[in-house]
Enzyme design. Structure first.
Site, mmCIF file in Angstrom:
data_model
loop_
_atom_site.group_PDB
_atom_site.id
_atom_site.type_symbol
_atom_site.label_atom_id
_atom_site.label_comp_id
_atom_site.label_asym_id
_atom_site.label_seq_id
_atom_site.Cartn_x
_atom_site.Cartn_y
_atom_site.Cartn_z
ATOM 1 C CG ASN A 37 -2.004 -0.995 1.211
ATOM 2 O OD1 ASN A 37 -2.311 -1.568 0.165
ATOM 3 N ND2 ASN A 37 -2.606 -1.254 2.356
ATOM 4 C CE1 TYR A 103 -4.898 -9.873 8.025
ATOM 5 C CE2 TYR A 103 -5.622 -9.946 10.307
ATOM 6 C CZ TYR A 103 -5.159 -9.236 9.220
ATOM 7 O OH TYR A 103 -4.960 -7.881 9.335
ATOM 8 C CE1 TYR A 104 -10.471 -18.903 7.396
ATOM 9 C CE2 TYR A 104 -10.867 -16.608 6.810
ATOM 10 C CZ TYR A 104 -11.271 -17.774 7.434
ATOM 11 O OH TYR A 104 -12.475 -17.818 8.093
ATOM 12 C CB VAL A 166 0.113 -3.527 17.262
ATOM 13 C CG1 VAL A 166 -0.224 -4.694 18.186
ATOM 14 C CG2 VAL A 166 1.342 -2.783 17.773
ATOM 15 C CE LYS A 224 0.476 5.523 12.386
ATOM 16 N NZ LYS A 224 0.571 4.263 11.611
ATOM 17 C CG LEU A 225 -2.296 12.393 17.415
ATOM 18 C CD1 LEU A 225 -2.155 13.820 17.908
ATOM 19 C CD2 LEU A 225 -2.171 11.412 18.569
ATOM 20 N N GLY A 226 -5.296 10.135 14.191
ATOM 21 C CA GLY A 226 -6.577 10.013 13.492
ATOM 22 C C GLY A 226 -7.134 11.356 13.095
ATOM 23 C CG ASP A 257 -0.920 0.742 5.141
ATOM 24 O OD1 ASP A 257 -0.214 0.599 6.164
ATOM 25 O OD2 ASP A 257 -1.769 -0.090 4.783
ATOM 26 C CG ASP A 293 -6.593 -2.519 2.350
ATOM 27 O OD1 ASP A 293 -7.820 -2.425 2.534
ATOM 28 O OD2 ASP A 293 -5.869 -3.295 2.983
#
Length: 317
Positions: A37, A103-104, A166, A224-226, A257, A293
């Site tokens: 991304n 997830y897979y 994370v 990063k604070l959104g 990203d 994304d």
């Protein structure tokens, strides 16, 4: 290359309509990976980018390669493995504030990456090495690959940029904290969010998170604070950069990203730290107004349009 990144990219399957996946009648396939991304975003802004990874030698791997190459990212060091599969995940979107990912990816081709996949001169001749906390969480061999890449970068004065990203589902908390702290200690630029800072340092105060990163040896920390923007700090300076208003959030996944894209682009363009963080806030905001994304990552023209949007009429004439 301006920026090289190492990590897994998978196929994302999103229901054709919002709501619980159990009610879905169709799924839309797209590629998704934190590292690609960011690389795609940088490529759209005119920077030279390269991706190091492994994919299954299958149709899904072919889809990933086609899309990443088509966006101008170099894939010379992406290995295809005919004995392993390309990873897949499903994204369930109830609304913009309730997004769940399943997830897979166990035993995917990328999870078998090892240091042998790395070409030293490829990394040595880059300006930045971009890594996320996802790759070392996938497997022990991936972790070894990341630490070897860091070593190569350090030996060749390549700046290391780390987004903790994370993913608690991928590893145990103690192991995650220890590994993430080790990477922070060896990185030049850190891009944590408030929740990630709380997970790693036990404190969600952005200034404390930033200072904790600096204390560990990083040169620049950007928290990063959104929708509140971002806080940045170095040994000698600090400051806040406000967020760009977003009329309606369509899809928040990938905003981090996009933030990394804007920051790295600004630094490559020799902007001041504050202006680079401002570009990061802008690219992050733009990304949330598109589904997917990386679909909302802007090129130079779109970036300038959004930068001036406050001075534009509601309808362009």
């Amino acid at each position: 290359m301006d920026v090289i990144a190492i990590g897994e990219t998978m196929i994302s399957l999103t229901p054709g309509s919002r709501g619980l996946m159990r009610n879905a009648t169709s799924f839309i396939p797209k590629i998704a990976g934190a590292e690609t991304n960011t690389l795609i975003g940088l490529s759209r802004l005119g920077h030279q980018t390269g991706w190091v990874s492994q994919l299954g030698d299958d149709e899904l791997g072919a889809m990933v390669l086609k899309e990443v190459r088509g966006e101008g990212v170099d894939t010379t060091y992406v290995k295809l493995d005919s004995t392993k599969n390309t990873g897949v995940f499903f994204k369930e979107i109830a609304d913009s504030s309730d997004v769940r990912v399943f997830y897979y990816r166990k035993k995917s081709a990328a999870s078998f990456m090892n240091p042998e996949i790395l070409n030293e001169s490829y990394i040595a001749n880059a300006k930045y090495l971009f890594i996320s906390g996802i790759t070392p969480a996938i497997s022990k061999t991936c972790r070894k690959t990341i630490f070897r890449a860091i070593q190569i970068a350090q030996e060749n004065d390549v700046q290391i940029v780390f987004d903790p990203n994370v993913r608690r589902k991928l590893w145990e908390e103690k192991e995650a904290k220890e590994t993430l702290l080790q990477i922070i200690e060896q990185s030049d630029i850190i891009l944590p969010g408030k929740n990630e800072g709380k997970f790693i340092f036990g404190d969600e105060n952005c200034e404390q998170i930033g200072k904790a990163c600096i204390k560990l040896g990083t040169k620049l920390a950007v928290v990063k604070l959104g929708d509140q923007g971002a806080y940045f700090t170095t040994k000698n300076s600090e400051g806040y950069v406000p967020a760009y208003p977003v009329p309606k959030v369509i899809d928040p996944v990938g905003a981090g990203d996009a933030f990394a894209t804007g920051l790295l682009s600004g630094l490559l363009d020799k902007l001041s730290i504050k202006d680079a963080v401002d570009r990061a806030c802008l690219t992050g905001a733009i990304a949330t107004t598109f589904t997917g994304d990386y679909e909302g990552l802007p090129d130079r023209k779109l970036l300038q349009q959004y930068k001036k949007i406050e001075n534009r009429e509601d309808v362009e004439r």
